[in-house]
Design a protein around this motif. Structure first.
Motif, PDB file in Angstrom:
ATOM      1  N   SER A 166      52.959   8.635  96.859  1.00  0.00           N
ATOM      2  CA  SER A 166      53.036   9.185  97.763  1.00  0.00           C
ATOM      3  C   SER A 166      53.198   8.208  98.660  1.00  0.00           C
ATOM      4  CB  SER A 166      52.242   9.650  97.961  1.00  0.00           C
ATOM      5  OG  SER A 166      52.232  10.738  99.437  1.00  0.00           O
ATOM      6  N   VAL A 167      54.434   7.714  99.769  1.00  0.00           N
ATOM      7  CA  VAL A 167      54.101   6.858 100.553  1.00  0.00           C
ATOM      8  C   VAL A 167      54.079   7.432 102.142  1.00  0.00           C
ATOM      9  CG1 VAL A 167      56.015   5.186 101.392  1.00  0.00           C
ATOM     10  CG2 VAL A 167      55.978   5.662  99.629  1.00  0.00           C
ATOM     11  N   SER A 168      52.997   6.869 102.749  1.00  0.00           N
ATOM     12  CA  SER A 168      54.138   7.172 104.456  1.00  0.00           C
ATOM     13  C   SER A 168      53.410   6.083 104.834  1.00  0.00           C
ATOM     14  CB  SER A 168      51.887   8.343 104.677  1.00  0.00           C
ATOM     15  OG  SER A 168      51.101   6.927 104.321  1.00  0.00           O
ATOM     16  N   LYS A 169      54.487   6.373 106.294  1.00  0.00           N
ATOM     17  CA  LYS A 169      54.576   4.953 106.678  1.00  0.00           C
ATOM     18  C   LYS A 169      54.312   5.192 108.723  1.00  0.00           C
ATOM     19  CE  LYS A 169      59.164   4.426 108.220  1.00  0.00           C
ATOM     20  NZ  LYS A 169      59.990   4.299 107.944  1.00  0.00           N
ATOM     21  N   PHE A 203      58.958   9.042  92.373  1.00  0.00           N
ATOM     22  CA  PHE A 203      59.022   7.616  94.004  1.00  0.00           C
ATOM     23  C   PHE A 203      58.814   9.173  94.779  1.00  0.00           C
ATOM     24  CE2 PHE A 203      60.066   5.468  97.560  1.00  0.00           C
ATOM     25  CZ  PHE A 203      59.130   4.512  97.491  1.00  0.00           C
ATOM     26  N   ASP A 204      57.997   9.838  96.051  1.00  0.00           N
ATOM     27  CA  ASP A 204      58.362  10.974  97.090  1.00  0.00           C
ATOM     28  C   ASP A 204      58.148   9.757  98.010  1.00  0.00           C
ATOM     29  OD1 ASP A 204      57.550  12.507  98.176  1.00  0.00           O
ATOM     30  OD2 ASP A 204      56.116  13.164  97.569  1.00  0.00           O
ATOM     31  N   ARG A 205      59.064   9.405  98.282  1.00  0.00           N
ATOM     32  CA  ARG A 205      59.443   9.047 100.474  1.00  0.00           C
ATOM     33  C   ARG A 205      59.036  10.056 101.125  1.00  0.00           C
ATOM     34  NH1 ARG A 205      64.025  11.058 101.860  1.00  0.00           N
ATOM     35  NH2 ARG A 205      65.865  11.521 100.318  1.00  0.00           N
ATOM     36  N   GLY A 206      58.599  11.284 101.316  1.00  0.00           N
ATOM     37  CA  GLY A 206      58.444  11.957 101.911  1.00  0.00           C
ATOM     38  C   GLY A 206      58.785  12.271 102.855  1.00  0.00           C
ATOM     39  N   GLU A 207      58.679  11.841 103.744  1.00  0.00           N
ATOM     40  CA  GLU A 207      59.985  12.377 105.550  1.00  0.00           C
ATOM     41  C   GLU A 207      60.796  11.379 105.598  1.00  0.00           C
ATOM     42  OE1 GLU A 207      56.762  12.340 108.574  1.00  0.00           O
ATOM     43  OE2 GLU A 207      57.629  14.063 107.465  1.00  0.00           O
ATOM     44  N   ASN A 208      60.343  10.354 104.878  1.00  0.00           N
ATOM     45  CA  ASN A 208      61.070   9.154 105.232  1.00  0.00           C
ATOM     46  C   ASN A 208      62.238   8.901 104.614  1.00  0.00           C
ATOM     47  OD1 ASN A 208      59.035   7.255 106.488  1.00  0.00           O
ATOM     48  ND2 ASN A 208      57.855   7.590 104.343  1.00  0.00           N
ATOM     49  N   LYS A 209      63.678   7.961 105.283  1.00  0.00           N
ATOM     50  CA  LYS A 209      64.425   7.897 104.357  1.00  0.00           C
ATOM     51  C   LYS A 209      63.953   6.725 103.486  1.00  0.00           C
ATOM     52  CE  LYS A 209      67.253   8.838 108.561  1.00  0.00           C
ATOM     53  NZ  LYS A 209      68.514   8.755 109.403  1.00  0.00           N
ATOM     54  N   TYR A 210      65.342   6.419 102.279  1.00  0.00           N
ATOM     55  CA  TYR A 210      65.125   5.270 101.634  1.00  0.00           C
ATOM     56  C   TYR A 210      65.515   4.049 102.393  1.00  0.00           C
ATOM     57  CZ  TYR A 210      65.383   2.900  97.000  1.00  0.00           C
ATOM     58  OH  TYR A 210      64.810   1.498  96.255  1.00  0.00           O
TER      59      TYR A 210
END
Length: 117
Positions: free
Chosen positions: A29-32, A92-99
């Motif tokens: 999980s990625v948070s930015k 890979f869970d990018r969440g609400e972020n664009k790849y």
């Protein structure tokens, strides 16, 4: 208001697709935020975080590097910590972020360092 709704829709749509792939794998999980990036490897069955890395940690914060370089550093650190725990297959869970941008750099660094997704 509309931008927030689009982010929430993207997050839910992404998670729905990932539930199909999640058989016997852990989730990255990625948070930015504007300045920082953090990621963690999560076991959804036990609902526990196994490994995490963030740009707020002392080692990374001491170095004055640009955001793109930070994301590749975090990718290397997370991959190294995952190898220590014998984690190879993830999704890979990018969440609400664009790849795109920092998230893409982070994902490519993880792939270079041995994680498969």
């Amino acid at each position: 208001m509309k931008k927030i709704n689009n982010k929430i829709k993207r997050k839910l749509r992404n998670r729905k697709k990932l539930k199909k792939v999640s058989v016997n794998r852990y989730r990255i999980s990625v948070s930015k935020s504007l300045n920082n990036l953090s990621a963690q490897i999560i076991d959804d069955k036990l609902k526990k975080t196994l490994v995490s890395a963030s740009s707020i940690e002392k080692e990374i914060k001491q170095n004055k590097v640009k955001k793109m370089e930070k994301s590749s550093l975090i990718g290397e650190i997370l991959a190294k910590r995952a190898k220590e725990k014998n984690i190879i297959e993830v999704y890979f869970d990018r969440g609400e972020n664009k790849y795109h941008g920092r998230v893409k750099t982070f994902a490519e660094t993880l792939r270079k360092n041995g994680l498969k997704f």
